[in-house]
Design a protein around this motif. Structure first.
Motif, PDB file in Angstrom:
ATOM      1  N   VAL A  12      77.905 101.174   6.791  1.00  0.00           N
ATOM      2  CA  VAL A  12      77.730 100.579   7.841  1.00  0.00           C
ATOM      3  C   VAL A  12      76.401 100.636   8.521  1.00  0.00           C
ATOM      4  N   GLN A  13      75.763  99.620   9.047  1.00  0.00           N
ATOM      5  CA  GLN A  13      74.340  99.298   9.309  1.00  0.00           C
ATOM      6  C   GLN A  13      74.132 100.173  10.720  1.00  0.00           C
ATOM      7  N   PRO A  14      73.101 100.794  10.795  1.00  0.00           N
ATOM      8  CA  PRO A  14      72.630 101.358  12.203  1.00  0.00           C
ATOM      9  C   PRO A  14      73.072 100.638  13.451  1.00  0.00           C
ATOM     10  N   GLY A  15      73.701 101.332  14.387  1.00  0.00           N
ATOM     11  CA  GLY A  15      74.104 100.535  15.392  1.00  0.00           C
ATOM     12  C   GLY A  15      75.630 100.150  15.478  1.00  0.00           C
ATOM     13  N   LYS A  87      73.956 106.251  13.663  1.00  0.00           N
ATOM     14  CA  LYS A  87      72.519 106.477  13.173  1.00  0.00           C
ATOM     15  C   LYS A  87      72.543 106.763  11.835  1.00  0.00           C
ATOM     16  N   PRO A  88      71.700 106.738  11.147  1.00  0.00           N
ATOM     17  CA  PRO A  88      71.466 107.259   9.571  1.00  0.00           C
ATOM     18  C   PRO A  88      71.576 108.548   9.592  1.00  0.00           C
ATOM     19  N   GLN A 119      83.791 109.371   3.343  1.00  0.00           N
ATOM     20  CA  GLN A 119      82.199 109.492   3.524  1.00  0.00           C
ATOM     21  C   GLN A 119      81.917 108.193   4.297  1.00  0.00           C
ATOM     22  N   VAL A 120      81.019 108.490   4.977  1.00  0.00           N
ATOM     23  CA  VAL A 120      80.341 107.737   6.131  1.00  0.00           C
ATOM     24  C   VAL A 120      78.936 107.579   5.710  1.00  0.00           C
TER      25      VAL A 120
END
Length: 124
Positions: A12-15, A87-88, A119-120
């Protein structure tokens, strides 16, 4: 035999947001507090969140407070973790964990069983 099977992880992208699920079996789900712990590459296991057996009490690590929400569905014997504003540094393997008692536990060592994890990864 206690079994905890996590699902819902991914990239997933940040945010962004993800919802993790944990299907529990082999024990009386309604009688046990549950929690989520995580492990990032090269780091130790860290506690993320916990919920009491009744679901009435929840607790969060400071680094996820206000962003993550833990919940449970007693009819489905399933634990959830709604993760928002990712967040990363949230990238890790997330494990569902079972407590031996009913009260919320806030240390990884308080839990007696955990699943294989999901896993995330939070990245552009």
């Amino acid at each position: 035999e206690v079994q905890l099977v996590e699902s819902g992880g991914g990239l997933v992208q940040p945010g962004g947001s993800l919802r993790l699920s944990c299907a529990a079996s082999g024990f009386a789900f309604n009688n046990h507090a549950m929690g989520w712990v995580r492990q990032a590459p090269g780091k130790g296991l860290e506690w993320v969140s916990g919920i009491s057996a009744s679901g009435m009490t929840t607790s969060y690590a400071n680094f996820v407070k206000g962003r993550f929400v833990i919940s449970r569905d007693s009819a489905k014997d399933t634990l959830y973790l709604q993760m928002n504003s990712l967040k990363p540094e949230d990238s890790a393997v997330y494990h569902c964990a079972k407590s031996p008692g009913e009260a919320v536990m806030v240390k990884t060592s308080d839990y007696d069983y955990s699943g294989q994890g999901t896993q995330v990864t939070v990245s552009e």
